[in-house]
Design an enzyme around this catalytic site. Structure first.
Site, PDB file in Angstrom:
ATOM      1  N   GLU A  92       0.828  -1.210   0.000  1.00  0.00           N
ATOM      2  CA  GLU A  92       0.000   0.000   0.000  1.00  0.00           C
ATOM      3  C   GLU A  92       0.862   1.260   0.000  1.00  0.00           C
ATOM      4  O   GLU A  92       1.951   1.266   0.569  1.00  0.00           O
ATOM      5  CB  GLU A  92      -0.880   0.014   1.258  1.00  0.00           C
ATOM      6  N   CYS A 105       3.660   8.241   0.960  1.00  0.00           N
ATOM      7  CA  CYS A 105       4.059   7.322   2.020  1.00  0.00           C
ATOM      8  C   CYS A 105       4.223   5.959   1.368  1.00  0.00           C
ATOM      9  O   CYS A 105       3.262   5.427   0.814  1.00  0.00           O
ATOM     10  CB  CYS A 105       2.958   7.311   3.080  1.00  0.00           C
ATOM     11  N   CYS A 112       5.260  -7.185   7.741  1.00  0.00           N
ATOM     12  CA  CYS A 112       6.226  -6.667   8.714  1.00  0.00           C
ATOM     13  C   CYS A 112       6.452  -7.722   9.789  1.00  0.00           C
ATOM     14  O   CYS A 112       5.534  -8.438  10.157  1.00  0.00           O
ATOM     15  CB  CYS A 112       5.679  -5.376   9.328  1.00  0.00           C
ATOM     16  N   CYS A 116       4.047  -4.884  16.169  1.00  0.00           N
ATOM     17  CA  CYS A 116       3.458  -3.858  17.043  1.00  0.00           C
ATOM     18  C   CYS A 116       1.951  -4.125  17.170  1.00  0.00           C
ATOM     19  O   CYS A 116       1.263  -4.360  16.183  1.00  0.00           O
ATOM     20  CB  CYS A 116       3.690  -2.456  16.470  1.00  0.00           C
ATOM     21  N   CYS A 119      -0.835  -2.021  15.179  1.00  0.00           N
ATOM     22  CA  CYS A 119      -0.620  -1.763  13.755  1.00  0.00           C
ATOM     23  C   CYS A 119      -1.233  -2.854  12.887  1.00  0.00           C
ATOM     24  O   CYS A 119      -1.199  -4.038  13.242  1.00  0.00           O
ATOM     25  CB  CYS A 119       0.887  -1.666  13.508  1.00  0.00           C
ATOM     26  N   CYS A 333      -1.603   2.379   6.845  1.00  0.00           N
ATOM     27  CA  CYS A 333      -1.288   1.227   5.981  1.00  0.00           C
ATOM     28  C   CYS A 333      -1.426  -0.135   6.637  1.00  0.00           C
ATOM     29  O   CYS A 333      -1.242  -0.287   7.818  1.00  0.00           O
ATOM     30  CB  CYS A 333       0.123   1.390   5.445  1.00  0.00           C
TER      31      CYS A 333
HETATM   32  N1  SAH Z   1       8.029   0.191  10.914  1.00  0.00           N
HETATM   33  C1  SAH Z   1       8.200   1.605  10.830  1.00  0.00           C
HETATM   34  C2  SAH Z   1       7.416   2.181   9.700  1.00  0.00           C
HETATM   35  C3  SAH Z   1       5.927   2.141   9.886  1.00  0.00           C
HETATM   36  S1  SAH Z   1       5.476   3.749  10.089  1.00  0.00           S
HETATM   37  C4  SAH Z   1       7.911   2.247  12.163  1.00  0.00           C
HETATM   38  O1  SAH Z   1       7.504   1.539  13.073  1.00  0.00           O
HETATM   39  O2  SAH Z   1       8.144   3.426  12.323  1.00  0.00           O
HETATM   40  C5  SAH Z   1       3.865   3.732  10.528  1.00  0.00           C
HETATM   41  C6  SAH Z   1       3.634   4.653  11.693  1.00  0.00           C
HETATM   42  O3  SAH Z   1       2.249   4.590  12.052  1.00  0.00           O
HETATM   43  C7  SAH Z   1       4.400   4.170  12.903  1.00  0.00           C
HETATM   44  O4  SAH Z   1       4.745   5.251  13.726  1.00  0.00           O
HETATM   45  C8  SAH Z   1       3.381   3.298  13.560  1.00  0.00           C
HETATM   46  O5  SAH Z   1       3.740   3.041  14.866  1.00  0.00           O
HETATM   47  C9  SAH Z   1       2.118   4.109  13.369  1.00  0.00           C
HETATM   48  N2  SAH Z   1       0.889   3.331  13.443  1.00  0.00           N
HETATM   49  C10 SAH Z   1       0.696   2.042  13.134  1.00  0.00           C
HETATM   50  N3  SAH Z   1      -0.565   1.674  13.369  1.00  0.00           N
HETATM   51  C11 SAH Z   1      -1.205   2.752  13.837  1.00  0.00           C
HETATM   52  C12 SAH Z   1      -2.537   3.006  14.265  1.00  0.00           C
HETATM   53  N4  SAH Z   1      -3.459   2.046  14.278  1.00  0.00           N
HETATM   54  N5  SAH Z   1      -2.849   4.245  14.670  1.00  0.00           N
HETATM   55  C13 SAH Z   1      -1.907   5.238  14.653  1.00  0.00           C
HETATM   56  N6  SAH Z   1      -0.642   5.058  14.282  1.00  0.00           N
HETATM   57  C14 SAH Z   1      -0.282   3.825  13.878  1.00  0.00           C
END
Ligand code: SAH
Length: 350
Positions: A92, A105, A112, A116, A119, A333
């Site tokens: 995406e 983006c 991944c 987390c 996410c 994403c």
């Molecule tokens: N793996 C990298 C790149 C992903 S960035 C990283 O962790 O930074 C995507 C960003 O969106 C990250 O800061 C992630 O923690 C955040 N994110 C993921 N899911 C989310 C959600 N449901 N709500 C808000 N932020 C989210």
């Protein structure tokens, strides 16, 4: 096996050109066709002889990604793409319009490994790394579809960029090239969940890009609950790496802090965070959590989010609340890929 010619850096392409017994000036021409004009077929390289095109076809292919689905926000024109890759995998990308231009983006991996808890990117599992050419192809496809020039890149799509380090660095070199998209390093942001060894490797390259850390908690107890990577690289190590990075590169570190009600959004969390970041050249981006259906995280009230921000500011920490773009199209994403894999009907598609 043919090689993806778009994934080669200028120097690697030059070596390949010389190996084929071609004159050096061909490197610049071919690089320009691939990275600036974004051709998807060697036949479109109009200043290259037929014989040379055949030679290139025998040895190389050109990576690309096809638009599978596209969603346009009715609120703010944010566009979200679900791209299909050569092997049937999905990734995406999101294009956002700002006053200064268009930002994309991009995804760095298919899925991944980081796990987390809030996410969506890990829901459908990790499949593989994207090549440098596939990362760049997301920009090429979006630019062609929208008829605009994209000036800024954030690596905040599916995947952990520092877990695909070498391909990401090659991608950065190629998009930065004056013979390609010519996007300045200062217009590029890499976001990481905090892979400390790789932060140091990146630091040693001395690139002028923006490093963003997905912090999301002010201590190890809370961070480990939502981010398994914290067990390997605890918060103290991550923040030490950030201080070192900032000192060495002179660049301000950006922290992402997703606020989840009752998990990390109390006043004491803000105070602890302010204490940890004291004196660092940094900025905190507060993100009201996007409630991913499968994750069940709840967003706090606007008032509580503003209060958190105020506590940081009162303690001399630069902080802002991120504006939500593409709220009506699930612009964060991972969700589209997951739904596609599950075989859900895709709604609202244009
Ligand atoms: N793996 C990298 C790149 C992903 S960035 C990283 O962790 O930074 C995507 C960003 O969106 C990250 O800061 C992630 O923690 C955040 N994110 C993921 N899911 C989310 C959600 N449901 N709500 C808000 N932020 C989210």
């Amino acid at each position: 096996m043919k090689t993806d010619i778009k994934s080669l850096t200028y120097e690697q392409l030059n070596n390949a050109v010389l190996e084929l017994g071609l004159p050096k000036f061909r490197t610049k021409q071919i690089f320009n066709w691939l990275h600036f004009h974004a051709v998807t077929s060697f036949d479109d390289m109009t200043n290259i002889s037929k014989e040379l095109k055949e030679k290139l076809k025998e040895n190389f292919f050109i990576s690309h990604c096809d638009i599978e689905d596209k969603y346009v926000s009715e609120i703010d024109s944010t566009v979200k793409y679900l791209f299909k890759l050569w092997d049937g995998e999905y990734i995406e990308s999101v294009v956002m319009k700002y006053k200064y231009g268009y930002t994309i983006c991009v995804s760095s991996q298919v899925g991944c490994k980081m796990g987390c808890k809030f996410c969506a990117s890990t829901l459908a599992g990790f499949k593989r790394n994207l090549t440098a050419g596939e990362i760049e192809s997301q920009i090429h496809s979006a630019q062609k579809d929208l008829g605009v020039r994209i000036s800024h890149i954030v690596m905040m799509g599916i995947g952990e960029p520092l877990d695909n380090f070498d391909n990401v660095i090659d991608f950065l070199e190629n998009v930065n090239s004056p013979d390609g998209l010519n996007i300045s390093m200062r217009s590029i942001t890499i976001s990481t969940c905090g892979i400390v060894d790789k932060i140091y490797e990146l630091m040693d390259l001395g690139l002028q890009l923006t490093l963003t850390i997905s912090l999301h908690a002010s201590n190890n107890e809370i961070r480990s609950k939502t981010m398994p990577v914290n067990d390997k690289y605890p918060i103290e190590q991550v923040l030490k790496a950030c201080r070192d990075y900032s000192k060495k590169t002179g660049r301000r570190i950006s922290f992402e802090y997703t606020l989840i009600k009752g998990v990390n959004d109390r006043e004491c969390d803000a105070l602890e965070l302010a204490g940890r970041l004291k004196g660092m050249l940094c900025h905190v981006n507060l993100i009201p959590v996007n409630d991913v259906e499968e994750r069940g995280n709840v967003r706090g009230s606007r008032e509580s989010i503003e209060k958190f921000c105020a506590v940081l500011k009162n303690n001399s920490i630069n902080a802002t609340i991120r504006r939500t773009l593409g709220a009506d199209i699930n612009a964060s994403c991972g969700q589209l890929r997951y739904k596609k894999k599950r075989g859900d009907a895709v709604e609202d598609c244009c």
